[in-house]
Design an enzyme around this catalytic site. Structure first.
Site, mmCIF file in Angstrom:
data_model
loop_
_atom_site.group_PDB
_atom_site.id
_atom_site.type_symbol
_atom_site.label_atom_id
_atom_site.label_comp_id
_atom_site.label_asym_id
_atom_site.label_seq_id
_atom_site.Cartn_x
_atom_site.Cartn_y
_atom_site.Cartn_z
ATOM 1 N N ARG A 1 -10.989 -25.893 -42.355
ATOM 2 C CA ARG A 1 -9.717 -25.579 -43.042
ATOM 3 C C ARG A 1 -9.849 -24.470 -44.079
ATOM 4 O O ARG A 1 -9.033 -24.354 -44.988
ATOM 5 C CB ARG A 1 -9.111 -26.830 -43.679
ATOM 6 C CG ARG A 1 -8.835 -27.929 -42.669
ATOM 7 C CD ARG A 1 -7.869 -28.965 -43.192
ATOM 8 N NE ARG A 1 -7.689 -29.996 -42.202
ATOM 9 C CZ ARG A 1 -8.429 -31.094 -42.113
ATOM 10 N NH1 ARG A 1 -9.387 -31.311 -42.990
ATOM 11 N NH2 ARG A 1 -8.196 -31.978 -41.168
ATOM 12 N N LYS B 1 -3.855 -10.316 -43.021
ATOM 13 C CA LYS B 1 -3.367 -10.738 -41.694
ATOM 14 C C LYS B 1 -4.575 -10.915 -40.788
ATOM 15 O O LYS B 1 -5.389 -9.993 -40.635
ATOM 16 C CB LYS B 1 -2.440 -9.681 -41.094
ATOM 17 C CG LYS B 1 -1.016 -9.780 -41.574
ATOM 18 C CD LYS B 1 -0.114 -8.879 -40.735
ATOM 19 C CE LYS B 1 1.317 -8.928 -41.237
ATOM 20 N NZ LYS B 1 2.180 -7.967 -40.528
ATOM 21 N N GLU C 1 -2.603 5.096 -38.592
ATOM 22 C CA GLU C 1 -2.216 4.163 -39.659
ATOM 23 C C GLU C 1 -2.166 4.861 -41.020
ATOM 24 O O GLU C 1 -1.477 4.407 -41.918
ATOM 25 C CB GLU C 1 -3.165 2.954 -39.698
ATOM 26 C CG GLU C 1 -3.247 2.149 -38.388
ATOM 27 C CD GLU C 1 -2.066 1.213 -38.121
ATOM 28 O OE1 GLU C 1 -0.999 1.375 -38.751
ATOM 29 O OE2 GLU C 1 -2.218 0.318 -37.248
ATOM 30 N N LYS D 1 -0.636 0.041 -49.304
ATOM 31 C CA LYS D 1 -0.623 -1.262 -48.634
ATOM 32 C C LYS D 1 -0.649 -2.391 -49.674
ATOM 33 O O LYS D 1 0.082 -3.380 -49.562
ATOM 34 C CB LYS D 1 -1.802 -1.383 -47.661
ATOM 35 C CG LYS D 1 -1.782 -2.725 -46.959
ATOM 36 C CD LYS D 1 -2.295 -2.738 -45.570
ATOM 37 C CE LYS D 1 -1.999 -4.103 -44.947
ATOM 38 N NZ LYS D 1 -2.586 -4.300 -43.645
ATOM 39 N N GLU E 1 5.270 -11.584 -45.414
ATOM 40 C CA GLU E 1 6.222 -10.817 -44.610
ATOM 41 C C GLU E 1 7.567 -11.516 -44.446
ATOM 42 O O GLU E 1 8.040 -11.753 -43.339
ATOM 43 C CB GLU E 1 5.618 -10.473 -43.236
ATOM 44 C CG GLU E 1 6.361 -9.326 -42.572
ATOM 45 C CD GLU E 1 5.623 -8.720 -41.378
ATOM 46 O OE1 GLU E 1 4.434 -8.407 -41.487
ATOM 47 O OE2 GLU E 1 6.270 -8.558 -40.349
ATOM 48 N N ARG F 1 7.226 -6.381 -46.250
ATOM 49 C CA ARG F 1 5.956 -6.087 -45.572
ATOM 50 C C ARG F 1 6.160 -5.545 -44.156
ATOM 51 O O ARG F 1 5.307 -4.830 -43.626
ATOM 52 C CB ARG F 1 5.059 -7.331 -45.557
ATOM 53 C CG ARG F 1 3.696 -7.020 -44.964
ATOM 54 C CD ARG F 1 2.677 -8.111 -45.154
ATOM 55 N NE ARG F 1 1.418 -7.700 -44.560
ATOM 56 C CZ ARG F 1 0.256 -8.266 -44.779
ATOM 57 N NH1 ARG F 1 0.174 -9.288 -45.603
ATOM 58 N NH2 ARG F 1 -0.840 -7.835 -44.186
ATOM 59 N N ASN G 1 4.864 -2.068 -40.319
ATOM 60 C CA ASN G 1 4.851 -2.082 -38.856
ATOM 61 C C ASN G 1 5.638 -0.924 -38.258
ATOM 62 O O ASN G 1 6.060 -0.995 -37.095
ATOM 63 C CB ASN G 1 5.408 -3.406 -38.335
ATOM 64 C CG ASN G 1 4.319 -4.445 -38.266
ATOM 65 O OD1 ASN G 1 3.239 -4.181 -37.759
ATOM 66 N ND2 ASN G 1 4.603 -5.618 -38.793
ATOM 67 N N HIS H 1 5.092 0.093 -34.670
ATOM 68 C CA HIS H 1 4.334 -0.984 -34.023
ATOM 69 C C HIS H 1 5.143 -1.765 -32.986
ATOM 70 O O HIS H 1 4.566 -2.384 -32.102
ATOM 71 C CB HIS H 1 3.793 -1.963 -35.070
ATOM 72 C CG HIS H 1 2.630 -1.415 -35.867
ATOM 73 N ND1 HIS H 1 2.720 -0.243 -36.588
ATOM 74 C CD2 HIS H 1 1.370 -1.877 -36.064
ATOM 75 C CE1 HIS H 1 1.549 -0.015 -37.191
ATOM 76 N NE2 HIS H 1 0.717 -0.981 -36.884
ATOM 77 N N HIS I 1 3.191 -2.061 -29.832
ATOM 78 C CA HIS I 1 2.682 -3.324 -29.269
ATOM 79 C C HIS I 1 3.102 -3.470 -27.805
ATOM 80 O O HIS I 1 2.348 -4.006 -26.982
ATOM 81 C CB HIS I 1 3.181 -4.515 -30.084
ATOM 82 C CG HIS I 1 2.488 -4.666 -31.409
ATOM 83 N ND1 HIS I 1 2.934 -5.504 -32.398
ATOM 84 C CD2 HIS I 1 1.371 -4.076 -31.899
ATOM 85 C CE1 HIS I 1 2.118 -5.418 -33.449
ATOM 86 N NE2 HIS I 1 1.167 -4.564 -33.168
ATOM 87 N N HIS J 1 -5.048 0.735 -30.190
ATOM 88 C CA HIS J 1 -3.941 0.317 -31.058
ATOM 89 C C HIS J 1 -3.335 1.537 -31.778
ATOM 90 O O HIS J 1 -2.118 1.739 -31.775
ATOM 91 C CB HIS J 1 -4.449 -0.718 -32.066
ATOM 92 C CG HIS J 1 -3.430 -1.128 -33.070
ATOM 93 N ND1 HIS J 1 -2.372 -1.951 -32.766
ATOM 94 C CD2 HIS J 1 -3.282 -0.808 -34.392
ATOM 95 C CE1 HIS J 1 -1.617 -2.124 -33.851
ATOM 96 N NE2 HIS J 1 -2.154 -1.442 -34.847
#
Ligand code: NAD
Ligand code: GLY
Length: 341
Positions: free
Chosen positions: A99, A121, A163, A205, A215, A219, A223, A226, A230, A243
């Site tokens: 955990r 993330k 990026e 960032k 997010e 946030r 993206n 993206h 994606h 990517h």
């Protein structure tokens, strides 16, 4: 990297596990392990297979196997040595093993240094969608050693520049103008230029994530490009387009959509397209389905995490330097896909 063991933010523990991959391990693994031995009694190493196509449950499980086989307790510190793939998977393993155990990011790609190692993330891909399984989990420390970028293949350096470029249109047009003057130096790996790119990207960032870690709104602007990107990655098969390459073409598509929504002018789209091309990135998107290309893009984009009740939401440029999250009519999105592929 050689002085990491002296950093006060390093968590105390008897054991550490360095997670890397079969490419980065042989280059930098020994250096990191030798440093960490000054701080931890036992330092284990695990080399994962290299590639986006391995960012999945099966590879993640190799990290849990190693942790359990070595009898690692909940104080064991995980070190992610590599690019965004190693960083995202190691972070997710750290978030879930017992955990939660502490982890440190040691990013070795430009993309990871300017983006993925910062902000917490973590996760893996699912065959039906990119980064669909994961957790928000912050590293205790991020160690960027610019010297590691010397061995990065040129194609990967360009992918990282995607990026860097994204931060301009969404937040800082001065940074975009600086990149226009510094693109040759960046591609030549000039240390001072890279240092500025990494520092300014991380500042932007951190400014965004500091306001919206989970997010719930702001946030999402990180993206930019993206949503289309994606779809390209998943549609082509993970690892075929990098990517950053998919984000490069995706930013052109998102800018084009912004223009068709009346938010920016043609000159801005052209300026951004030109910077992306100068970074060595594709500006033309691939055809994903010869029979119904736009339909395939739309189908893939509906799986995006920003979609709500099946409605796709795009990060659009609302005037240079400012981004918004908006839905767009399917017909307009189809026109953009037809124009950009
Ligand atoms: P990557 O991790 O696949 O690394 C790219 C390639 O470079 C790999 O083959 C790697 O082995 C190699 N490599 C790494 N460092 C090297 C070095 N110093 N010298 C030589 N080779 C080196 O890809 P990436 O571009 O770093 O990261 C992409 C991933 O990051 C994607 O999975 C993406 O979803 C994720 N990402 C996550 C976030 C986030 O916020 N968590 C943000 C952006 C991207
Ligand atoms: N790379 C996007 C984000 O961290 O939110």
């Amino acid at each position: 990297m050689d002085a990491v063991h002296e950093h006060p933010a390093l968590p105390a523990s008897a054991q550490a596990l360095v997670v890397t991959n079969q490419t980065v391990g042989p280059l930098y693994g020994e250096r990191l392990v030798n440093t960490l031995k000054h701080r931890y009694s036992v330092v284990h190493t695990l080399e994962l297979p290299d590639g986006e196509e391995h960012k999945n449950w099966q590879t993640l499980n190799l990290i849990f196997d190693a942790l359990l086989q070595h009898g690692c307790d909940r104080k064991t510190v995980l070190f992610a040595l590599g690019g965004g793939v190693v960083g995202d998977m190691t972070g997710f393993a750290a978030a879930s093993y017992m955990r939660g155990v502490p982890f440190v990011q040691v990013p070795t790609t430009l993309l990871a240094q300017v983006d993925s190692s910062v902000g917490g993330k973590t996760g893996i891909n699912h065959p039906l969608g990119k980064n669909m399984i994961g957790a928000f989990y912050q590293p205790r420390l991020v160690v960027c050693d610019l010297a590691t970028l010397d061995t990065l293949p040129e194609r990967e350096l360009s992918a990282g520049l995607a990026e860097v470029i994204k931060y301009g249109p969404i937040a800082d047009m001065e940074f975009m103008a600086w990149q226009e003057g510094a693109m040759e130096a960046l591609r030549a790996r000039d240390r001072a230029a890279l240092a500025h790119a990494v520092r300014r990207s991380c500042e932007i960032k951190a400014w965004v994530v500091g306001q919206d870690e989970r997010e719930s709104g702001l946030r999402a602007i990180l993206n930019f490009g993206h949503t289309f990107g994606h779809a390209i990655e998943a549609g082509m098969g993970y690892g075929v387009w990098l990517h950053g390459e998919a984000v490069g073409a995706g930013m052109v598509m998102a800018a084009e959509l912004s223009m068709r929504m009346g938010l920016v002018d043609q000159a801005f789209v052209q300026r951004l397209r030109s910077l992306i091309a100068r970074a060595g990135l594709p500006v033309k998107a691939p055809v994903l389905d010869a029979a119904d290309n736009a339909g395939r893009y739309l189908e893939l984009m509906r799986v995006d995490k920003k979609a709500e009740s099946g409605e796709i939401r795009f990060v659009l440029i609302d005037g240079p330097g400012k981004a918004v999250l908006r839905a767009a009519p399917d017909a307009l999105v189809r026109d953009v896909i037809d124009a950009c592929c």
